[in-house]
Design a protein around this motif. Structure first.
Motif, PDB file in Angstrom:
ATOM      1  N   LEU A   1       0.829  -1.203   0.000  1.00 60.23           N
ATOM      2  CA  LEU A   1       0.000   0.000   0.000  1.00 60.23           C
ATOM      3  C   LEU A   1       0.867   1.258   0.000  1.00 60.23           C
ATOM      4  O   LEU A   1       0.525   2.249  -0.660  1.00 60.23           O
ATOM      5  N   ALA A   2       1.983   1.223   0.699  1.00 58.58           N
ATOM      6  CA  ALA A   2       2.892   2.370   0.706  1.00 58.58           C
ATOM      7  C   ALA A   2       3.496   2.569  -0.688  1.00 58.58           C
ATOM      8  O   ALA A   2       3.619   3.703  -1.168  1.00 58.58           O
ATOM      9  N   LEU A   3       3.860   1.469  -1.358  1.00 62.53           N
ATOM     10  CA  LEU A   3       4.400   1.575  -2.722  1.00 62.53           C
ATOM     11  C   LEU A   3       3.346   2.121  -3.684  1.00 62.53           C
ATOM     12  O   LEU A   3       3.653   2.918  -4.565  1.00 62.53           O
ATOM     13  N   PHE A   4       2.098   1.693  -3.509  1.00 55.68           N
ATOM     14  CA  PHE A   4       1.019   2.214  -4.358  1.00 55.68           C
ATOM     15  C   PHE A   4       0.825   3.711  -4.130  1.00 55.68           C
ATOM     16  O   PHE A   4       0.621   4.477  -5.066  1.00 55.68           O
ATOM     17  N   ALA A   5       0.893   4.124  -2.857  1.00 52.08           N
ATOM     18  CA  ALA A   5       0.750   5.546  -2.546  1.00 52.08           C
ATOM     19  C   ALA A   5       1.897   6.353  -3.135  1.00 52.08           C
ATOM     20  O   ALA A   5       1.689   7.450  -3.677  1.00 52.08           O
ATOM     21  N   ILE A   6       3.112   5.810  -3.072  1.00 50.31           N
ATOM     22  CA  ILE A   6       4.268   6.493  -3.668  1.00 50.31           C
ATOM     23  C   ILE A   6       4.083   6.621  -5.174  1.00 50.31           C
ATOM     24  O   ILE A   6       4.389   7.659  -5.767  1.00 50.31           O
ATOM     25  N   ASP A   7       3.567   5.574  -5.808  1.00 50.96           N
ATOM     26  CA  ASP A   7       3.302   5.636  -7.247  1.00 50.96           C
ATOM     27  C   ASP A   7       2.288   6.726  -7.569  1.00 50.96           C
ATOM     28  O   ASP A   7       2.475   7.483  -8.520  1.00 50.96           O
ATOM     29  N   LEU A   8       1.217   6.808  -6.798  1.00 49.53           N
ATOM     30  CA  LEU A   8       0.196   7.825  -7.056  1.00 49.53           C
ATOM     31  C   LEU A   8       0.756   9.238  -6.891  1.00 49.53           C
ATOM     32  O   LEU A   8       0.447  10.128  -7.681  1.00 49.53           O
ATOM     33  N   VAL A   9       1.590   9.432  -5.881  1.00 50.51           N
ATOM     34  CA  VAL A   9       2.235  10.737  -5.704  1.00 50.51           C
ATOM     35  C   VAL A   9       3.153  11.027  -6.884  1.00 50.51           C
ATOM     36  O   VAL A   9       3.161  12.125  -7.448  1.00 50.51           O
ATOM     37  N   ALA A  10       3.934  10.014  -7.293  1.00 50.23           N
ATOM     38  CA  ALA A  10       4.881  10.202  -8.393  1.00 50.23           C
ATOM     39  C   ALA A  10       4.166  10.527  -9.704  1.00 50.23           C
ATOM     40  O   ALA A  10       4.595  11.414 -10.453  1.00 50.23           O
ATOM     41  N   VAL A  11       3.057   9.841 -10.004  1.00 48.30           N
ATOM     42  CA  VAL A  11       2.353  10.119 -11.253  1.00 48.30           C
ATOM     43  C   VAL A  11       1.675  11.489 -11.201  1.00 48.30           C
ATOM     44  O   VAL A  11       1.586  12.183 -12.224  1.00 48.30           O
ATOM     45  N   CYS A  12       1.234  11.906 -10.022  1.00 46.51           N
ATOM     46  CA  CYS A  12       0.666  13.256  -9.908  1.00 46.51           C
ATOM     47  C   CYS A  12       1.735  14.323 -10.131  1.00 46.51           C
ATOM     48  O   CYS A  12       1.480  15.344 -10.772  1.00 46.51           O
TER      49      CYS A  12
ATOM     50  N   GLY B   1      -4.390   2.160 -13.979  1.00 47.45           N
ATOM     51  CA  GLY B   1      -4.828   0.887 -14.530  1.00 47.45           C
ATOM     52  C   GLY B   1      -3.750  -0.173 -14.478  1.00 47.45           C
ATOM     53  O   GLY B   1      -3.992  -1.315 -14.048  1.00 47.45           O
ATOM     54  N   VAL B   2      -2.549   0.186 -14.885  1.00 45.25           N
ATOM     55  CA  VAL B   2      -1.436  -0.772 -14.842  1.00 45.25           C
ATOM     56  C   VAL B   2      -1.100  -1.120 -13.392  1.00 45.25           C
ATOM     57  O   VAL B   2      -0.823  -2.273 -13.069  1.00 45.25           O
ATOM     58  N   LEU B   3      -1.133  -0.115 -12.532  1.00 41.65           N
ATOM     59  CA  LEU B   3      -0.869  -0.357 -11.109  1.00 41.65           C
ATOM     60  C   LEU B   3      -1.877  -1.356 -10.538  1.00 41.65           C
ATOM     61  O   LEU B   3      -1.499  -2.296  -9.831  1.00 41.65           O
ATOM     62  N   ALA B   4      -3.149  -1.175 -10.860  1.00 40.03           N
ATOM     63  CA  ALA B   4      -4.183  -2.067 -10.349  1.00 40.03           C
ATOM     64  C   ALA B   4      -4.036  -3.482 -10.896  1.00 40.03           C
ATOM     65  O   ALA B   4      -4.097  -4.463 -10.139  1.00 40.03           O
ATOM     66  N   VAL B   5      -3.823  -3.599 -12.207  1.00 45.51           N
ATOM     67  CA  VAL B   5      -3.705  -4.932 -12.809  1.00 45.51           C
ATOM     68  C   VAL B   5      -2.447  -5.635 -12.325  1.00 45.51           C
ATOM     69  O   VAL B   5      -2.479  -6.800 -11.917  1.00 45.51           O
ATOM     70  N   ALA B   6      -1.321  -4.926 -12.346  1.00 44.21           N
ATOM     71  CA  ALA B   6      -0.064  -5.541 -11.915  1.00 44.21           C
ATOM     72  C   ALA B   6      -0.114  -5.872 -10.423  1.00 44.21           C
ATOM     73  O   ALA B   6       0.409  -6.906 -10.000  1.00 44.21           O
TER      74      ALA B   6
ATOM     75  N   ALA C   1      11.871   0.564  -5.953  1.00 40.08           N
ATOM     76  CA  ALA C   1      10.778   1.172  -6.727  1.00 40.08           C
ATOM     77  C   ALA C   1      10.704   2.679  -6.515  1.00 40.08           C
ATOM     78  O   ALA C   1      10.649   3.433  -7.500  1.00 40.08           O
ATOM     79  N   PRO C   2      10.723   3.194  -5.265  1.00 42.88           N
ATOM     80  CA  PRO C   2      10.700   4.654  -5.102  1.00 42.88           C
ATOM     81  C   PRO C   2      11.902   5.347  -5.734  1.00 42.88           C
ATOM     82  O   PRO C   2      11.770   6.436  -6.306  1.00 42.88           O
TER      83      PRO C   2
END
Length: 195
Positions: A4-15, A41-46, A104-105
């Motif tokens: 969940l932390a990696l997903f949150a970092i991804d969302l911040v990074a894409v924003c 979408g890719v984040l959710a599927v992967a 990843a970050p």
């Protein structure tokens, strides 16, 4: 680091990629939706399909399939393709980071830094590309370059003729040129050419 932390970092990074870099520089609203959608979408599927068995293969497969579908659907400029691949890569990095808490970050940050520098308005800012339609049929390359340099008030690096119409007396040419800041701007306005 939890998923969940990696997903949150991804969302911040894409924003940051979309709202901090892309939109302020290029102002294309339709691609904002595309970049956010493809990343999430890719984040959710992967994220839902990732496991130790299929991690790397899944990431490469998603990257390839989505790239082919998206790039065949509409024509994108090269800088838009770079942003598209960046959003896609960041969506894959989170779920498929291989268990390393910092990898990843760090890679997402590297993508953001490269995009910030590579698409910076001051980087090579005097270089331009333009398709010019001349109201004369010019078949001599040296004369063509001289005419374009006079018209643009700039140094022509390459001039690639797309079409010469001898009947209608026109020449369509793709020009790559550079000029000092401010030089040529008034001449472009006089002849009605856009940058």
């Amino acid at each position: 680091m939890t998923r969940l932390a990696l997903f949150a970092i991804d969302l911040v990074a894409v924003c940051v990629l979309v709202f901090g870099l892309y939109f302020p520089r290029h102002r294309r609203r339709d691609l904002v939706v595309a970049y956010l959608g493809v990343n999430v979408g890719v984040l959710a599927v992967a994220g839902s399909l990732s496991s130790g068995d299929v991690g790397a293969g899944l990431g490469l497969g998603l990257f390839g399939v989505l790239s082919i579908i998206r790039l065949r659907s509409t024509e994108l400029d090269q800088h838009e393709v770079a942003y598209y691949f960046s959003a896609l890569a960041m969506g894959i990095l989170g779920p498929l980071s291989g268990g390393s808490a910092w990898l990843a970050p760090a890679l997402m940050a590297l993508i953001l830094v490269v995009m910030y520098l590579g698409d910076h308005p001051r980087l090579l800012r005097n270089y331009r590309r333009q398709v010019v339609v001349l109201d004369s049929a010019v078949t001599d390359h040296v004369a063509l370059v001289a005419q374009l340099e006079q018209l643009l008030g700039a140094r022509v690096h390459t001039a690639t003729v797309d079409r010469v119409d001898l009947v209608n007396e026109t020449t369509v040419v793709e020009v790559r040129y550079s000029h000092r800041a401010g030089v040529g701007t008034q001449r472009l306005a006089e002849v009605g050419l856009s940058r």
